[in-house]
Design a protein around this motif. Sequence first.
Motif, PDB file in Angstrom:
ATOM      1  N   MET A   1       0.834  -1.175   0.000  1.00  0.00           N
ATOM      2  CA  MET A   1       0.000   0.000   0.000  1.00  0.00           C
ATOM      3  C   MET A   1       0.873   1.231   0.000  1.00  0.00           C
ATOM      4  N   LYS A   2       0.428   2.258  -0.699  1.00  0.00           N
ATOM      5  CA  LYS A   2       1.154   3.505  -0.797  1.00  0.00           C
ATOM      6  C   LYS A   2       0.702   4.382   0.355  1.00  0.00           C
ATOM      7  N   ARG A   3       1.581   4.860   1.184  1.00  0.00           N
ATOM      8  CA  ARG A   3       1.122   5.633   2.338  1.00  0.00           C
ATOM      9  C   ARG A   3       2.086   6.755   2.631  1.00  0.00           C
ATOM     10  N   ARG A   4       1.782   7.580   3.605  1.00  0.00           N
ATOM     11  CA  ARG A   4       2.431   8.835   3.821  1.00  0.00           C
ATOM     12  C   ARG A   4       3.840   8.791   4.375  1.00  0.00           C
ATOM     13  N   PHE A   5       4.557   9.956   4.238  1.00  0.00           N
ATOM     14  CA  PHE A   5       5.870  10.092   4.845  1.00  0.00           C
ATOM     15  C   PHE A   5       5.736   9.983   6.347  1.00  0.00           C
ATOM     16  N   ALA A   6       6.634   9.264   6.944  1.00  0.00           N
ATOM     17  CA  ALA A   6       6.584   9.007   8.376  1.00  0.00           C
ATOM     18  C   ALA A   6       6.721  10.268   9.190  1.00  0.00           C
ATOM     19  N   ALA A   7       6.212  10.194  10.393  1.00  0.00           N
ATOM     20  CA  ALA A   7       6.308  11.321  11.305  1.00  0.00           C
ATOM     21  C   ALA A   7       7.636  11.316  12.014  1.00  0.00           C
ATOM     22  N   LEU A   8       7.914  12.323  12.711  1.00  0.00           N
ATOM     23  CA  LEU A   8       9.021  12.431  13.633  1.00  0.00           C
ATOM     24  C   LEU A   8       8.716  11.495  14.778  1.00  0.00           C
ATOM     25  N   ALA A   9       9.498  11.350  15.753  1.00  0.00           N
ATOM     26  CA  ALA A   9       9.088  10.465  16.829  1.00  0.00           C
ATOM     27  C   ALA A   9       9.588  10.911  18.162  1.00  0.00           C
ATOM     28  N   ALA A  10       8.839  10.554  19.144  1.00  0.00           N
ATOM     29  CA  ALA A  10       9.190  10.801  20.540  1.00  0.00           C
ATOM     30  C   ALA A  10       8.389   9.808  21.330  1.00  0.00           C
ATOM     31  N   VAL A  11       8.525   8.530  20.927  1.00  0.00           N
ATOM     32  CA  VAL A  11       7.739   7.461  21.524  1.00  0.00           C
ATOM     33  C   VAL A  11       8.577   6.719  22.574  1.00  0.00           C
ATOM     34  N   ALA A  12       9.644   7.355  23.058  1.00  0.00           N
ATOM     35  CA  ALA A  12      10.675   6.712  23.848  1.00  0.00           C
ATOM     36  C   ALA A  12      10.219   5.454  24.564  1.00  0.00           C
ATOM     37  N   ALA A  13       9.135   5.482  25.262  1.00  0.00           N
ATOM     38  CA  ALA A  13       8.590   4.248  25.827  1.00  0.00           C
ATOM     39  C   ALA A  13       7.384   3.840  25.040  1.00  0.00           C
ATOM     40  N   ALA A  14       6.562   4.810  24.606  1.00  0.00           N
ATOM     41  CA  ALA A  14       5.412   4.590  23.708  1.00  0.00           C
ATOM     42  C   ALA A  14       4.172   5.417  24.027  1.00  0.00           C
ATOM     43  N   GLY A  15       3.635   6.351  23.485  1.00  0.00           N
ATOM     44  CA  GLY A  15       2.432   7.177  23.427  1.00  0.00           C
ATOM     45  C   GLY A  15       1.697   7.776  24.639  1.00  0.00           C
ATOM     46  N   THR A  16       0.217   8.055  24.715  1.00  0.00           N
ATOM     47  CA  THR A  16      -0.681   8.583  25.802  1.00  0.00           C
ATOM     48  C   THR A  16      -2.189   8.706  25.521  1.00  0.00           C
ATOM     49  N   LEU A  17      -3.204   9.115  26.545  1.00  0.00           N
ATOM     50  CA  LEU A  17      -4.690   9.147  26.303  1.00  0.00           C
ATOM     51  C   LEU A  17      -5.688   9.715  27.362  1.00  0.00           C
ATOM     52  N   LEU A  18      -7.129  10.050  27.032  1.00  0.00           N
ATOM     53  CA  LEU A  18      -8.208  10.616  27.921  1.00  0.00           C
ATOM     54  C   LEU A  18      -9.328  11.380  27.191  1.00  0.00           C
ATOM     55  N   LEU A  19     -10.357  12.071  27.843  1.00  0.00           N
ATOM     56  CA  LEU A  19     -11.379  12.928  27.199  1.00  0.00           C
ATOM     57  C   LEU A  19     -12.262  13.679  28.184  1.00  0.00           C
ATOM     58  N   SER A 241       4.891  -3.678  -1.445  1.00  0.00           N
ATOM     59  CA  SER A 241       4.334  -4.749  -0.622  1.00  0.00           C
ATOM     60  C   SER A 241       2.972  -4.386  -0.050  1.00  0.00           C
ATOM     61  N   SER A 242       2.159  -5.399   0.150  1.00  0.00           N
ATOM     62  CA  SER A 242       0.813  -5.249   0.703  1.00  0.00           C
ATOM     63  C   SER A 242       0.357  -6.634   1.161  1.00  0.00           C
ATOM     64  N   ALA A 243      -0.799  -6.689   1.789  1.00  0.00           N
ATOM     65  CA  ALA A 243      -1.334  -7.988   2.190  1.00  0.00           C
ATOM     66  C   ALA A 243      -1.524  -8.885   0.965  1.00  0.00           C
ATOM     67  N   ALA A 244      -1.925  -8.272  -0.158  1.00  0.00           N
ATOM     68  CA  ALA A 244      -2.168  -9.040  -1.387  1.00  0.00           C
ATOM     69  C   ALA A 244      -0.872  -9.625  -1.946  1.00  0.00           C
ATOM     70  N   THR A 245       0.205  -8.824  -1.963  1.00  0.00           N
ATOM     71  CA  THR A 245       1.475  -9.337  -2.507  1.00  0.00           C
ATOM     72  C   THR A 245       2.092 -10.370  -1.569  1.00  0.00           C
ATOM     73  N   ILE A 246       1.844 -10.230  -0.274  1.00  0.00           N
ATOM     74  CA  ILE A 246       2.327 -11.227   0.688  1.00  0.00           C
ATOM     75  C   ILE A 246       1.585 -12.543   0.476  1.00  0.00           C
ATOM     76  N   GLU A 247       0.274 -12.457   0.340  1.00  0.00           N
ATOM     77  CA  GLU A 247      -0.529 -13.670   0.143  1.00  0.00           C
ATOM     78  C   GLU A 247      -0.177 -14.376  -1.154  1.00  0.00           C
ATOM     79  N   SER A 248       0.103 -13.593  -2.213  1.00  0.00           N
ATOM     80  CA  SER A 248       0.424 -14.193  -3.510  1.00  0.00           C
ATOM     81  C   SER A 248       1.844 -14.749  -3.564  1.00  0.00           C
ATOM     82  N   GLY A 249       2.674 -14.387  -2.584  1.00  0.00           N
ATOM     83  CA  GLY A 249       4.048 -14.863  -2.569  1.00  0.00           C
ATOM     84  C   GLY A 249       5.033 -13.957  -3.273  1.00  0.00           C
ATOM     85  N   GLN A 250       4.569 -12.814  -3.783  1.00  0.00           N
ATOM     86  CA  GLN A 250       5.455 -11.889  -4.496  1.00  0.00           C
ATOM     87  C   GLN A 250       6.487 -11.249  -3.584  1.00  0.00           C
TER      88      GLN A 250
END
Length: 376
Positions: A1-19, A241-250
Motif C-alpha cells: 500500500m502507498k502511504r504517507r511520509f513518516a512522522a518524527l518520533a518521541a515514543v521513547a517508551a510509547a504514546g498517551t490518552l483521555l477525554l 508490498s501489501s497484504a495481497a502481494t504477501i498472500e500471492s508470494g510476491q
Amino acid sequence: MKRRFAALAAVAAAGTLLLTACGGGASGSEQSSGAATAKSAADLGGMDKLVDAAKKEGALNVIALPHDWANYGEILDAFKKKYGLKVNEANPEGASQDEINAVKQLKGQDRAPDVVDLGSAFALSAASDGLLAPYKVATFDDIPAGQKADDGSWFFDYGGFISIGYDASKVTNPPKTLADLKKPEYKGKVALNGDPTKAGAAFAGVYAAALANGGSFADIKPGVQFFADLKKSGNFIPVQSSAATIESGQTPITLDWDYLQAGYAAKLKGKVDWKVAVPSDGVYSNFYAQGISKTAPHPAAARLWEEFLYSDEGQNLFLKGLSRPARLPKMEAAGTADKTALAALPKVEGDVKFPTDAQVNDAKKVLADEWAKALG
C-alpha cells in the motif's frame, strides 16, 4: 500500500490518552460558522454543542485512510455508529502529498478533505503553508511535548517501528537484522511498502537502513546505498508490498511498520505464516500526525473526529490495530489502556532513535535527489 511520509518520533517508551466535555454555546448557522474558527470544543460551548453542530453538517470527509492501516476500518465504523454521520472516504491508498494536494486543489468544494493524517514532514509543511486550523482536543495536554504543535495545528496520533516481516514457510532462515537482508539466499525476496520519496513506510525503511550502515538522521545516503546494493545483488525487488502481494508470494520479505506487519499476520492467518521482528541494527520509530483543514467543508465534524480519535475509545482502537497511540503512557498510568492489545504489540530491543523536524525535512530532500540516481 502507498502511504504517507513518516512522522518524527518521541515514543521513547510509547504514546498517551483521555477525554472531557463542557456546556453552553451557539446554535444553527452560528454553530457552523463558529466551528471553522473554534480552537477547542469550549469555543462552541462544549462537547454536546460540538456534537450538535457536527450532526447538523451531517458528514465528514476523510482521505488516505486504508482500513487495514492502524485499525482505521474499525475506527471509522465506530465513529459513524457513535455519531450517525456519513463519512466520505477519498483515495484510501493515497500518500501525504496527495492529501495536501487535495486540500489545495479542492478548496471551496464540498468534497474537499476535512481532516488529514500526515507524516511529520508533511504536517510541518502543511502548517507552515497555513493549510491547517489550530485546534486543541480535550486531551491535548496528554499528548507529550514534542509530539504536537503548540497551537494545535497538528498533533501526533499513532506510531510504530520499522520491522522485518517474512513468510516463515518460504523463508526458513529468517533475517533478524537489516544486514541479514544482503544474504544471497534472499535474492528476489525483499520489498518496501512503496516509493520512499512518496510513502512514509518506505522512507522510514531507508532511514532505518541508514542507521544500520554507518549513517545517521543527518545522513540518509548510506540507506540509499544499502538498497542500491540490494538491487544490484537482485535481493531488492521493485514491488510495493501489501497484504495481497504477501498472500500471492510476491513479497516474502518486507520492511514496513510493525503494526502493519502484525496486521498482515492477523489478516492472513491460516493462509500465510507471517512473522514480524524489529531489527536490532536499525531501530527506527515514527508517528503520524492529525490536522484539520483550515477550509474544511464540515468544520464541526472535523473537530469532532479529532475529539473521538484522542478519547480513550479512539486511542484504544489504534492500540487494537497494534500501533502505539500518542497518549499511551498516560493511559497505562491511568489503567485505561486495553491490556490485551498492549500485550500484543511487537517487542522492541535496542536503542530507540528519533530524528528532529529539520533532519526529517533534510532527509526527504536528499532522498528525492539520490533515490532515482541510485536505483532508477
